[in-house]
Scaffold this motif. Structure first.
Motif, mmCIF file in Angstrom:
data_model
loop_
_atom_site.group_PDB
_atom_site.id
_atom_site.type_symbol
_atom_site.label_atom_id
_atom_site.label_comp_id
_atom_site.label_asym_id
_atom_site.label_seq_id
_atom_site.Cartn_x
_atom_site.Cartn_y
_atom_site.Cartn_z
ATOM 1 N N GLY A 17 21.693 47.353 23.556
ATOM 2 C CA GLY A 17 21.401 46.213 23.039
ATOM 3 C C GLY A 17 19.948 45.632 22.734
ATOM 4 O O GLY A 17 19.548 45.171 21.762
ATOM 5 N N CYS A 18 19.180 46.074 23.648
ATOM 6 C CA CYS A 18 17.659 45.777 24.021
ATOM 7 C C CYS A 18 16.670 46.466 23.019
ATOM 8 O O CYS A 18 15.716 46.191 22.849
ATOM 9 C CB CYS A 18 17.401 45.763 25.210
ATOM 10 N N ASP A 19 17.256 47.454 22.513
ATOM 11 C CA ASP A 19 16.695 48.247 21.310
ATOM 12 C C ASP A 19 16.313 47.550 20.009
ATOM 13 O O ASP A 19 15.594 48.054 19.346
ATOM 14 C CB ASP A 19 17.317 49.723 21.306
ATOM 15 N N GLY A 20 16.980 46.440 19.707
ATOM 16 C CA GLY A 20 17.092 45.780 18.407
ATOM 17 C C GLY A 20 15.834 45.619 17.877
ATOM 18 O O GLY A 20 15.392 45.842 16.715
ATOM 19 N N ALA A 21 15.091 44.812 18.856
ATOM 20 C CA ALA A 21 13.433 44.614 18.740
ATOM 21 C C ALA A 21 12.858 45.488 18.124
ATOM 22 O O ALA A 21 11.961 45.474 17.104
ATOM 23 C CB ALA A 21 13.074 43.631 19.536
ATOM 24 N N ALA A 22 12.689 46.785 18.692
ATOM 25 C CA ALA A 22 11.943 48.057 18.295
ATOM 26 C C ALA A 22 12.390 48.579 16.908
ATOM 27 O O ALA A 22 11.628 48.816 16.151
ATOM 28 C CB ALA A 22 11.946 48.984 19.396
ATOM 29 N N SER A 45 15.856 42.492 8.366
ATOM 30 C CA SER A 45 16.025 41.512 9.504
ATOM 31 C C SER A 45 16.687 41.876 10.498
ATOM 32 O O SER A 45 17.279 42.953 10.677
ATOM 33 C CB SER A 45 16.379 40.325 8.771
ATOM 34 N N GLU A 46 16.811 41.023 11.592
ATOM 35 C CA GLU A 46 17.517 41.418 12.815
ATOM 36 C C GLU A 46 18.947 41.656 12.436
ATOM 37 O O GLU A 46 19.547 42.626 13.000
ATOM 38 C CB GLU A 46 17.227 40.153 13.718
ATOM 39 N N LYS A 47 19.431 40.686 11.573
ATOM 40 C CA LYS A 47 20.669 40.818 10.902
ATOM 41 C C LYS A 47 21.021 42.313 10.228
ATOM 42 O O LYS A 47 22.054 42.850 10.594
ATOM 43 C CB LYS A 47 21.383 39.554 10.150
ATOM 44 N N GLY A 48 20.219 42.607 9.418
ATOM 45 C CA GLY A 48 20.143 43.855 8.944
ATOM 46 C C GLY A 48 20.198 44.943 9.909
ATOM 47 O O GLY A 48 20.893 46.101 9.706
ATOM 48 N N ILE A 49 19.528 45.040 11.133
ATOM 49 C CA ILE A 49 19.451 46.189 11.917
ATOM 50 C C ILE A 49 20.894 46.054 12.556
ATOM 51 O O ILE A 49 21.578 47.215 12.819
ATOM 52 C CB ILE A 49 18.425 45.955 13.030
ATOM 53 N N GLU A 50 21.525 44.888 12.923
ATOM 54 C CA GLU A 50 22.915 44.940 13.612
ATOM 55 C C GLU A 50 24.105 45.384 12.622
ATOM 56 O O GLU A 50 24.823 46.006 13.201
ATOM 57 C CB GLU A 50 23.187 43.335 13.707
#
Length: 107
Positions: A17-22, A45-50
């Motif tokens: 979960g903490c890898d999302g920013a990278a 975006s963050e949502k796109g990565i999710e």
């Protein structure tokens, strides 16, 4: 005994979960995206990565893994398979080193 997804300098793990920013940073990095994917780069975006991670986790035909340095567990990239055809033992392989200082080091 040798570990299954471990080499001399790196190991492959699940995405955390903490890898999302990278991942968001890499998927908005033009030099990374130009070499990583066969489709045109589109900012994520963050949502796109999710959604991307959900796309991989919800299927038996795709797999994405984190590439981490063994010495400090730092995330440096991603690797995985698309369009896995189990009956034919084929798939598309992808590897991307997102951390620019880790590129060109033979990982």
């Amino acid at each position: 005994m040798r570990k299954l997804l471990e080499g001399k300098n790196i190991r492959l793990t699940a995405i955390k979960g903490c890898d999302g920013a990278a991942l968001e940073q890499w998927f908005n990095d033009v030099p990374f995206m130009r070499n990583y994917d066969i489709i045109p780069a589109v900012p994520q975006s963050e949502k796109g990565i999710e959604e991307l991670l959900r796309y991989y986790s919800d299927s038996q035909e795709r797999l994405i893994l984190a590439i981490r340095l063994k010495d400090d567990d730092r995330l440096i990239g991603v690797a995985g398979f698309d369009e896995i055809m189990w009956a034919n033992s084929t798939a598309f392989l992808f590897i991307g080193i997102g951390e620019s200082e880790s590129r060109g080091k033979g990982y």
